[in-house]
Design a protein around this motif. Sequence first.
Motif, mmCIF file in Angstrom:
data_model
loop_
_atom_site.group_PDB
_atom_site.id
_atom_site.type_symbol
_atom_site.label_atom_id
_atom_site.label_comp_id
_atom_site.label_asym_id
_atom_site.label_seq_id
_atom_site.Cartn_x
_atom_site.Cartn_y
_atom_site.Cartn_z
ATOM 1 N N ASP A 62 0.846 -1.193 0.000
ATOM 2 C CA ASP A 62 0.000 0.000 0.000
ATOM 3 C C ASP A 62 0.881 1.243 0.000
ATOM 4 O O ASP A 62 1.879 1.313 0.735
ATOM 5 C CB ASP A 62 -0.891 -0.006 1.243
ATOM 6 N N LEU A 63 0.540 2.221 -0.801
ATOM 7 C CA LEU A 63 1.325 3.444 -0.934
ATOM 8 C C LEU A 63 1.515 4.146 0.413
ATOM 9 O O LEU A 63 2.625 4.517 0.780
ATOM 10 C CB LEU A 63 0.663 4.394 -1.940
ATOM 11 N N TYR A 64 0.433 4.313 1.171
ATOM 12 C CA TYR A 64 0.526 5.030 2.443
ATOM 13 C C TYR A 64 1.316 4.238 3.477
ATOM 14 O O TYR A 64 2.021 4.808 4.301
ATOM 15 C CB TYR A 64 -0.868 5.395 2.961
ATOM 16 N N TRP A 65 1.222 2.917 3.401
ATOM 17 C CA TRP A 65 2.031 2.101 4.312
ATOM 18 C C TRP A 65 3.512 2.270 3.970
ATOM 19 O O TRP A 65 4.336 2.452 4.855
ATOM 20 C CB TRP A 65 1.636 0.621 4.211
ATOM 21 N N LEU A 66 3.842 2.216 2.681
ATOM 22 C CA LEU A 66 5.232 2.337 2.265
ATOM 23 C C LEU A 66 5.816 3.690 2.650
ATOM 24 O O LEU A 66 6.915 3.781 3.180
ATOM 25 C CB LEU A 66 5.358 2.118 0.752
ATOM 26 N N LEU A 67 5.063 4.757 2.425
ATOM 27 C CA LEU A 67 5.573 6.101 2.699
ATOM 28 C C LEU A 67 5.549 6.476 4.180
ATOM 29 O O LEU A 67 6.501 7.059 4.692
ATOM 30 C CB LEU A 67 4.776 7.141 1.907
ATOM 31 N N PHE A 68 4.436 6.151 4.849
ATOM 32 C CA PHE A 68 4.235 6.679 6.201
ATOM 33 C C PHE A 68 4.043 5.623 7.284
ATOM 34 O O PHE A 68 3.888 5.960 8.455
ATOM 35 C CB PHE A 68 3.025 7.626 6.218
ATOM 36 N N GLY A 69 3.972 4.353 6.898
ATOM 37 C CA GLY A 69 3.760 3.290 7.874
ATOM 38 C C GLY A 69 2.316 3.172 8.326
ATOM 39 O O GLY A 69 2.013 2.476 9.282
ATOM 40 N N LYS A 70 1.417 3.855 7.646
ATOM 41 C CA LYS A 70 -0.010 3.804 8.005
ATOM 42 C C LYS A 70 -0.700 2.749 7.153
ATOM 43 O O LYS A 70 -0.461 2.645 5.968
ATOM 44 C CB LYS A 70 -0.662 5.153 7.799
ATOM 45 N N GLY A 71 -1.566 1.967 7.782
ATOM 46 C CA GLY A 71 -2.221 0.876 7.076
ATOM 47 C C GLY A 71 -1.535 -0.432 7.413
ATOM 48 O O GLY A 71 -0.899 -0.559 8.460
ATOM 49 N N SER A 72 -1.644 -1.388 6.520
ATOM 50 C CA SER A 72 -1.059 -2.693 6.808
ATOM 51 C C SER A 72 -0.326 -3.236 5.591
ATOM 52 O O SER A 72 -0.547 -2.812 4.465
ATOM 53 C CB SER A 72 -2.155 -3.673 7.223
ATOM 54 N N PHE A 73 0.542 -4.161 5.875
ATOM 55 C CA PHE A 73 1.252 -4.885 4.827
ATOM 56 C C PHE A 73 1.251 -6.349 5.208
ATOM 57 O O PHE A 73 1.561 -6.678 6.339
ATOM 58 C CB PHE A 73 2.688 -4.390 4.687
ATOM 59 N N PRO A 74 0.872 -7.226 4.314
ATOM 60 C CA PRO A 74 0.375 -6.977 2.972
ATOM 61 C C PRO A 74 -1.058 -6.470 3.001
ATOM 62 O O PRO A 74 -1.751 -6.631 3.996
ATOM 63 C CB PRO A 74 0.451 -8.356 2.311
ATOM 64 N N LYS A 75 -1.468 -5.846 1.887
ATOM 65 C CA LYS A 75 -2.837 -5.319 1.798
ATOM 66 C C LYS A 75 -3.836 -6.429 2.001
ATOM 67 O O LYS A 75 -4.800 -6.281 2.713
ATOM 68 C CB LYS A 75 -3.098 -4.699 0.423
ATOM 69 N N LYS A 76 -3.620 -7.561 1.332
ATOM 70 C CA LYS A 76 -4.498 -8.714 1.490
ATOM 71 C C LYS A 76 -3.659 -9.883 1.972
ATOM 72 O O LYS A 76 -2.468 -9.951 1.730
ATOM 73 C CB LYS A 76 -5.190 -9.044 0.174
ATOM 74 N N ILE A 77 -4.297 -10.787 2.637
ATOM 75 C CA ILE A 77 -3.584 -11.934 3.189
ATOM 76 C C ILE A 77 -3.239 -12.898 2.060
ATOM 77 O O ILE A 77 -4.071 -13.200 1.208
ATOM 78 C CB ILE A 77 -4.437 -12.637 4.260
ATOM 79 N N LYS A 78 -2.013 -13.373 2.081
ATOM 80 C CA LYS A 78 -1.565 -14.331 1.086
ATOM 81 C C LYS A 78 -2.287 -15.656 1.287
ATOM 82 O O LYS A 78 -2.385 -16.153 2.397
ATOM 83 C CB LYS A 78 -0.061 -14.585 1.276
ATOM 84 N N THR A 79 -2.789 -16.232 0.212
ATOM 85 C CA THR A 79 -3.449 -17.523 0.323
ATOM 86 C C THR A 79 -2.410 -18.626 0.245
ATOM 87 O O THR A 79 -1.261 -18.390 -0.144
ATOM 88 C CB THR A 79 -4.478 -17.718 -0.804
ATOM 89 N N ALA A 80 -2.823 -19.821 0.590
ATOM 90 C CA ALA A 80 -1.906 -20.956 0.582
ATOM 91 C C ALA A 80 -1.305 -21.171 -0.799
ATOM 92 O O ALA A 80 -0.128 -21.422 -0.931
ATOM 93 C CB ALA A 80 -2.624 -22.202 1.051
ATOM 94 N N SER A 81 -2.134 -21.071 -1.817
ATOM 95 C CA SER A 81 -1.626 -21.223 -3.172
ATOM 96 C C SER A 81 -2.658 -20.711 -4.165
ATOM 97 O O SER A 81 -3.843 -20.646 -3.842
ATOM 98 C CB SER A 81 -1.318 -22.688 -3.470
ATOM 99 N N PRO A 82 -2.233 -20.393 -5.369
ATOM 100 C CA PRO A 82 -3.192 -19.952 -6.380
ATOM 101 C C PRO A 82 -4.188 -21.061 -6.728
ATOM 102 O O PRO A 82 -5.288 -20.796 -7.158
ATOM 103 C CB PRO A 82 -2.325 -19.610 -7.591
ATOM 104 N N ILE A 83 -3.795 -22.317 -6.540
ATOM 105 C CA ILE A 83 -4.687 -23.439 -6.837
ATOM 106 C C ILE A 83 -5.906 -23.399 -5.937
ATOM 107 O O ILE A 83 -7.025 -23.636 -6.373
ATOM 108 C CB ILE A 83 -3.934 -24.773 -6.700
ATOM 109 N N VAL A 84 -5.706 -23.075 -4.667
ATOM 110 C CA VAL A 84 -6.822 -22.987 -3.733
ATOM 111 C C VAL A 84 -7.796 -21.910 -4.194
ATOM 112 O O VAL A 84 -9.010 -22.126 -4.204
ATOM 113 C CB VAL A 84 -6.323 -22.698 -2.299
#
Length: 127
Positions: A62-84
């Motif tokens: 996220d742009l605001y996370w990268l610049l100012f540390g506001k928000g979260s990283f990652p934006k969305k939670i990584k899934t187990a795999s693209p197959i799922v």
Amino acid sequence: MVNTSDFIKRIDQILKFYDLSASAFADTIGVQRSSISHLLAGRNKPSLEFVLKVVSSFPDVDLYWLLFGKGSFPKKIKTASPIVEKKEQMAAGNEVMADANPRSQAIDKIIIFYADGSFKSYTEKGG
């Protein structure tokens, strides 16, 4: 104003999250490897172009996370795999198809097509 030392920490988080070396990160975003080296060492400050390349190359950043540390990283939670994810999408699609067809959902025939042009047909016998 961007705090450079905090910005560097966030870049380190990105490197660890994606399991990238600094040189692989530079190659991914399309900047010279020396640019990353100078930035991580604190000699240079990040340019707007650099920040935009990071955000466009890594959708979870996220742009605001990268610049100012506001928000979260990652934006969305990584899934187990693209197959799922694909299985979940297919299951959702099958539910829509089942709702659209009010007739019986009994399977009459299954046909498997192979890359060489051959196929096998399976029909339920008996019943």
